[in-house]
Design a protein around this motif. Structure first.
Motif, short mmCIF file in Angstrom:
data_model
loop_
_atom_site.label_atom_id
_atom_site.label_comp_id
_atom_site.label_asym_id
_atom_site.label_seq_id
_atom_site.Cartn_x
_atom_site.Cartn_y
_atom_site.Cartn_z
N GLN A 287 36.02 40.21 -21.47
CA GLN A 287 35.09 39.00 -21.08
C GLN A 287 33.53 39.71 -22.17
O GLN A 287 33.15 40.59 -22.09
N LYS A 288 33.13 38.61 -22.88
CA LYS A 288 32.20 38.80 -23.49
C LYS A 288 30.82 39.18 -22.86
O LYS A 288 30.80 38.11 -21.87
N GLU A 289 29.95 39.68 -23.30
CA GLU A 289 28.57 39.76 -22.50
C GLU A 289 27.92 38.68 -22.31
O GLU A 289 27.32 38.35 -21.30
N VAL A 290 27.83 37.85 -23.29
CA VAL A 290 27.20 36.43 -23.41
C VAL A 290 28.20 35.31 -24.00
O VAL A 290 28.82 35.23 -24.84
N GLU A 291 28.26 34.24 -23.00
CA GLU A 291 28.84 32.94 -23.17
C GLU A 291 28.05 31.89 -23.70
O GLU A 291 27.12 31.71 -22.62
N GLN A 292 28.15 31.09 -24.69
CA GLN A 292 27.45 29.98 -24.96
C GLN A 292 28.54 28.92 -25.77
O GLN A 292 29.07 29.22 -26.55
N ASP A 293 28.24 27.60 -25.29
CA ASP A 293 29.00 26.69 -25.57
C ASP A 293 28.63 26.30 -27.09
O ASP A 293 27.45 25.89 -27.20
N PRO A 294 29.52 26.56 -28.09
CA PRO A 294 29.15 26.31 -29.50
C PRO A 294 28.95 24.82 -29.81
O PRO A 294 28.34 24.64 -30.87
N GLY A 295 29.17 23.89 -29.09
CA GLY A 295 28.73 22.64 -29.41
C GLY A 295 29.91 21.99 -30.21
O GLY A 295 31.22 22.44 -30.05
N PRO A 296 29.48 21.14 -31.35
CA PRO A 296 28.26 20.87 -31.73
C PRO A 296 27.73 19.54 -30.54
O PRO A 296 28.79 18.91 -29.88
N LEU A 297 26.42 19.70 -30.62
CA LEU A 297 26.07 18.68 -29.68
C LEU A 297 25.09 17.69 -30.68
O LEU A 297 24.27 18.13 -31.36
N SER A 298 25.11 16.32 -30.24
CA SER A 298 24.58 15.35 -30.96
C SER A 298 23.83 14.37 -29.96
O SER A 298 24.58 13.84 -28.93
N VAL A 299 22.44 14.11 -30.11
CA VAL A 299 21.81 13.35 -29.12
C VAL A 299 20.83 12.52 -30.26
O VAL A 299 20.51 12.84 -31.28
N PRO A 300 20.36 11.29 -29.57
CA PRO A 300 19.46 10.27 -30.09
C PRO A 300 18.14 10.96 -30.20
O PRO A 300 17.76 11.54 -29.04
N GLU A 301 17.09 10.75 -31.10
CA GLU A 301 15.89 10.99 -30.84
C GLU A 301 15.08 10.60 -29.72
O GLU A 301 15.49 9.49 -29.08
N GLY A 302 14.28 11.48 -29.20
CA GLY A 302 13.78 11.31 -27.91
C GLY A 302 14.37 11.73 -26.62
O GLY A 302 13.92 11.64 -25.39
N ALA A 303 15.76 12.18 -26.85
CA ALA A 303 16.52 12.45 -25.72
C ALA A 303 16.13 14.02 -25.22
O ALA A 303 15.58 14.89 -25.64
N ILE A 304 16.47 14.27 -23.80
CA ILE A 304 16.33 15.61 -23.37
C ILE A 304 17.54 16.49 -23.58
O ILE A 304 18.67 15.96 -23.30
N VAL A 305 17.46 17.54 -24.23
CA VAL A 305 18.36 18.26 -24.34
C VAL A 305 18.49 19.80 -23.65
O VAL A 305 17.53 20.17 -23.31
N SER A 306 19.61 19.83 -23.08
CA SER A 306 19.89 21.21 -22.30
C SER A 306 20.86 21.95 -22.97
O SER A 306 21.89 21.57 -23.23
N LEU A 307 20.34 23.20 -23.22
CA LEU A 307 21.36 24.24 -23.98
C LEU A 307 21.39 25.46 -22.54
O LEU A 307 20.59 25.60 -22.08
N ASN A 308 22.53 25.83 -22.49
CA ASN A 308 22.83 27.02 -21.55
C ASN A 308 23.58 28.15 -22.06
O ASN A 308 24.40 28.10 -23.05
N CYS A 309 23.53 29.18 -21.44
CA CYS A 309 24.20 30.49 -21.67
C CYS A 309 24.49 31.19 -20.13
O CYS A 309 23.71 31.02 -19.22
N THR A 310 25.73 31.98 -19.92
CA THR A 310 25.82 32.60 -19.11
C THR A 310 26.14 33.87 -19.68
O THR A 310 26.41 34.36 -20.87
N TYR A 311 25.96 34.93 -18.51
CA TYR A 311 26.17 36.49 -19.03
C TYR A 311 26.67 37.06 -17.75
O TYR A 311 26.72 36.82 -16.45
#
Lengths: 110, 113
Positions: free
Chosen positions: A1-25
């Motif tokens: 198991q990796k120390e840190v896990e992060q979804d690589p995406g890619p994430l595409s959003v329209p201008e003005g949107a709220i973006v949520s980025l996450n990591c677990t450890y």
């Protein structure tokens, strides 16, 4: 198991949107939590730093740490095309060696 | 305040050749790090210096990689001989006394053919 896990995406959003980025450890000893932004062909630059649990806000950016769930988040409000980059989470137990996630690629479409 | 400087910015070599990278940290920063960032991955720490002493080199492949920090300022990272899997961006970072004072250089992009 990796120390840190992060979804690589890619994430595409329209201008003005709220973006949520996450990591677990997995290491419960981690107490220093960082978010870096990395533009293409550049080195990472520190965006947010949080020690232990809680929230931290800086302009359009909010970092949250939930140590009980071993989960950290970065929120970007009113996203702009200039926010298009790769976002890396990083964490440490001692403040010396930092363990990085794989990064999430974000594109904000005008 | 000048940032972390690295050179060269790009390098292409053939496998089994040797290569060296140079880093000049921010003035006054005692801690210097070398990271390896493979495409699509996060940076992985190779070696950490405190002044001119090694703090952590547990992930440095010592059979082919070496690093030094003369006089506690500039640092060089060498690979000899290079393998195809060494193709990556090599990032240098330096930090001051505070945890949030870590700054990265632009990196050296190495391609091994």
């Amino acid at each position: 198991q990796k120390e840190v896990e992060q979804d690589p995406g890619p994430l595409s959003v329209p201008e003005g949107a709220i973006v949520s980025l996450n990591c677990t450890y997995s290491n419960s000893a981690f107490q220093y939590f960082m978010w870096y932004r990395q533009y293409s062909r550049k080195g990472p630059e520190l965006l947010m730093y949080t020690y232990s649990s809680g929230n931290k806000e800086d302009g359009r950016f909010t970092a949250q740490v939930d140590k009980s769930s071993k989960y950290i988040s970065l929120f970007i409000r009113d996203s702009q095309p200039s926010d298009s980059a790769t976002y890396l989470c990083a964490m440490s137990d001692s403040g010396n060696q930092f363990y990085f996630g794989t990064g999430t690629s974000l594109t904000v479409i005008p | 305040e000048a940032g972390v400087a690295q050179s060269p910015r790009y390098k292409i070599i053939e496998k089994r050749q040797s290569v060296a990278f140079w880093c000049n940290p921010i003035s006054g920063h005692a801690t210097l790090y070398w990271y390896q960032q493979i495409l699509g991955q996060g940076p992985k720490l190779l070696i950490q210096f405190q002044n001119n002493g090694v703090v952590d080199d547990s992930q440095l492949p010592k059979d082919r990689f070496s690093a030094e920090r003369l006089k506690g300022v500039d640092s060089t990272l060498k690979i000899q001989p290079a393998k195809l899997e060494d193709s990556a961006v090599y990032l240098c970072a330096s930090s001051g006394a505070r945890v949030d004072e870590q700054f990265f250089g632009p990196g050296t992009r190495l391609t091994v053919l």
